[in-house]
Design a protein around this motif. Structure first.
Motif, PDB file in Angstrom:
ATOM      1  N   ALA A 136       1.000  -1.281   0.142  1.00 32.06           N
ATOM      2  CA  ALA A 136      -0.033  -0.148  -0.036  1.00 32.06           C
ATOM      3  C   ALA A 136       0.661   1.256   0.131  1.00 32.06           C
ATOM      4  O   ALA A 136       0.505   2.282  -0.574  1.00 32.06           O
ATOM      5  CB  ALA A 136      -1.002  -0.145   1.258  1.00 32.06           C
ATOM      6  N   LEU A 137       1.962   1.272   0.658  1.00 32.08           N
ATOM      7  CA  LEU A 137       2.918   2.360   0.784  1.00 32.08           C
ATOM      8  C   LEU A 137       3.475   2.662  -0.495  1.00 32.08           C
ATOM      9  O   LEU A 137       3.351   3.787  -1.015  1.00 32.08           O
ATOM     10  CB  LEU A 137       3.910   2.249   1.984  1.00 32.08           C
ATOM     11  CG  LEU A 137       4.925   3.173   2.138  1.00 32.08           C
ATOM     12  CD1 LEU A 137       4.497   4.849   2.408  1.00 32.08           C
ATOM     13  CD2 LEU A 137       6.046   2.796   3.018  1.00 32.08           C
TER      14      LEU A 137
ATOM     15  N   ARG B 138       2.576   1.786  -3.480  1.00 30.49           N
ATOM     16  CA  ARG B 138       1.611   2.393  -4.298  1.00 30.49           C
ATOM     17  C   ARG B 138       1.329   3.887  -4.207  1.00 30.49           C
ATOM     18  O   ARG B 138       1.242   4.610  -4.890  1.00 30.49           O
ATOM     19  CB  ARG B 138       0.184   1.520  -4.424  1.00 30.49           C
ATOM     20  CG  ARG B 138       0.404   0.207  -4.904  1.00 30.49           C
ATOM     21  CD  ARG B 138      -0.961  -0.689  -4.811  1.00 30.49           C
ATOM     22  NE  ARG B 138      -0.905  -2.044  -5.383  1.00 30.49           N
ATOM     23  CZ  ARG B 138      -1.761  -3.060  -5.208  1.00 30.49           C
ATOM     24  NH1 ARG B 138      -2.952  -2.652  -4.444  1.00 30.49           N
ATOM     25  NH2 ARG B 138      -1.586  -4.115  -5.659  1.00 30.49           N
ATOM     26  N   SER B 139       1.026   4.302  -2.815  1.00 29.82           N
ATOM     27  CA  SER B 139       0.703   5.458  -2.391  1.00 29.82           C
ATOM     28  C   SER B 139       1.991   6.504  -3.151  1.00 29.82           C
ATOM     29  O   SER B 139       1.731   7.715  -3.415  1.00 29.82           O
ATOM     30  CB  SER B 139       0.585   5.699  -1.049  1.00 29.82           C
ATOM     31  OG  SER B 139      -0.343   4.677  -0.618  1.00 29.82           O
TER      32      SER B 139
ATOM     33  N   ALA C  67       1.964   9.880  -5.495  1.00 28.46           N
ATOM     34  CA  ALA C  67       2.326  10.988  -4.984  1.00 28.46           C
ATOM     35  C   ALA C  67       3.697  11.517  -5.645  1.00 28.46           C
ATOM     36  O   ALA C  67       3.692  12.628  -5.637  1.00 28.46           O
ATOM     37  CB  ALA C  67       2.560  10.769  -3.383  1.00 28.46           C
TER      38      ALA C  67
END
Length: 439
Positions: free
Chosen positions: A9-10, A12-13, A17
């Motif tokens: 998840a990190l 992908r974020s 960003a």
């Protein structure tokens, strides 16, 4: 840019960003995948998680530094503390980021590495006869069928850049260019990195792993600091160069790889052979196509070009510094024992202290006035009578005083202090670390 973190998840974020038309963002979710992608993509910047499922804390950092010494590795962890951060920086990390982090601050930190000119072009800047001669010889070597090339010259003359240019101009340009610093790793780890390792070969070898020779198959393997190899590794390297065959650590089976090997050293290998510190047969095998890089003192007329290049590279969020003619003349008369690397470090320091300013002679560290071929002066108060070490200490004290004053005025807020000093937050952090200022 490459992000190596096991939190899907990190990553992908961060991909979303950090999306930017000027660069690409790749991800990997464990150390093995990350190292493979790092070798294939050769990113300018790497965000590396401290605790990966198949990595023992800082070991992936050591491997990345050996494999990609020109890539900026920034460590990140939710478990970060001062001791770990200091150790990471000691082992070559450019910075240490504690999760959760501010995305805008992260973008600022990354921008200097992602938007800077690639380091591999630095050593080929110049228009002097010495550089024209090097370019001509380099082109002939690159297009030849020679399987080994030896780069000689003083430390800091740009051997990595020349090796990369040989690869770029060769028929192997579309294949891999794998770099390893032979002085960066202990003998047992370097052997595993080069030749690979079989599962169970030694304590901690939990799985088989291919080495850098395998990664370079079909392309170029650049061995920097080859003069630092132990005699045992010299013998194994010679065997590989003779047959293009090798055996991974702990394996009974041979493997084959077709690679061009470019070796580099600042040592006098002929002298090392006479002293029994370097194998004569390996020296003759490497010395088929030697290239000697000129020192910066031999190409002093290129110094204004190099100053302008590095000033642009280290401009960060301020305008580039520029040099008065008198300053350029003084620097042209300096001996440059550290060659291009020393010049680059000087420009970075001046860019941090005087971002956007015109650099006068008086702004230079005093050793550059004392180290010329002729008597020169930086016009510093007391320079004629005060010992050199006192002047250097006084310069550091003055720098410390200015930075501490900015921190006090900003209430200890590093971002605001950096604005007062007209430098980036990252540049301020580096000065705090170098000067031993704790905030």
């Amino acid at each position: 840019m490459l992000i190596i973190d096991d939190e899907v998840a990190l990553t992908r974020s961060l991909q979303i960003a950090l999306r930017d038309p000027n660069y690409q963002v790749a991800v990997a979710h464990n150390a093995q995948e990350g190292l493979a992608k790092a070798n294939a993509l050769r990113p300018q910047a790497i965000l590396l998680d401290l605790r990966l499922p198949d990595g023992d804390d800082l070991k992936p950092l050591q491997r990345l530094n050996a494999m990609l010494p020109d890539s900026a590795v920034l460590m990140m962890s939710a478990h970060g503390d001062i001791k770990t951060a200091v150790e990471a920086v000691k082992q070559g990390a450019k910075d240490f980021i504690t999760k959760p982090f501010d995305i805008n601050a992260l973008k600022t930190q990354l921008s200097q590495y992602l938007l800077a000119q690639p380091l591999k072009q630095e050593g080929l800047i110049g228009q002097t006869p010495a550089m024209e001669k090097l370019r001509s010889e380099l082109a002939l070597v690159a297009k030849s069928q020679a399987k080994t090339v030896l780069l000689l010259g003083e430390s800091g003359t740009g051997k990595t850049a020349v090796a990369a240019e040989i690869h770029r101009q060769s028929a192997l340009a579309n294949q891999g260019f794998v770099e390893v610093n032979c002085a960066a790793l202990p003998e047992n780890l370097l052997e595993s990195e080069l030749f690979g390792v079989e599962k169970g070969a030694f304590t901690g070898a939990n799985k088989s792993r291919s080495g850098l020779i395998h990664a370079a198959d079909g392309g170029t393997l650049f061995l920097d600091e080859v003069g630092e190899l132990t005699m045992a590794l010299q013998a194994k390297l010679l065997s590989f160069l003779e047959s293009q065959r090798y055996r991974p650590v702990g394996s009974t089976k041979e493997k084959q790889a077709n690679v061009r090997v470019i070796a580099a050293t600042n040592r006098n290998l002929a002298s090392a052979v006479e002293q029994g510190r370097f194998r004569a047969d390996l020296y003759y095998r490497l010395n088929v196509m030697p290239l000697t890089l000129p020192s910066l003192e031999e190409r002093a007329a290129d110094i204004p070009l190099l100053l302008a290049h590095f000033a642009q590279q280290f401009s960060y969020d301020a305008a580039p510094i520029h040099f008065q003619l008198q300053t350029q003349q003084l620097l042209a008369g300096y001996r440059w024992p550290g060659n291009i690397r020393e010049l680059k470090n000087l420009v970075e320091r001046l860019s941090v202290l005087y971002g956007g300013d015109e650099i006068s002679v008086g702004m230079l560290p005093v050793e550059f006035c004392e180290g010329g071929k002729t008597q020169q002066s930086c016009d510093l108060t007391g320079a004629e009578s005060e010992p050199l070490e006192h002047l250097s200490s006084r310069l550091a004290d003055e720098e410390k005083r200015v930075i501490v004053g900015a921190l006090q005025e900003s209430g200890g807020h590093k971002g605001n202090a950096a604005k007062l000093l007209n430098i980036s937050r990252h540049a301020l952090k580096r000065r705090l670390q170098k000067l031993g200022i704790e905030v």
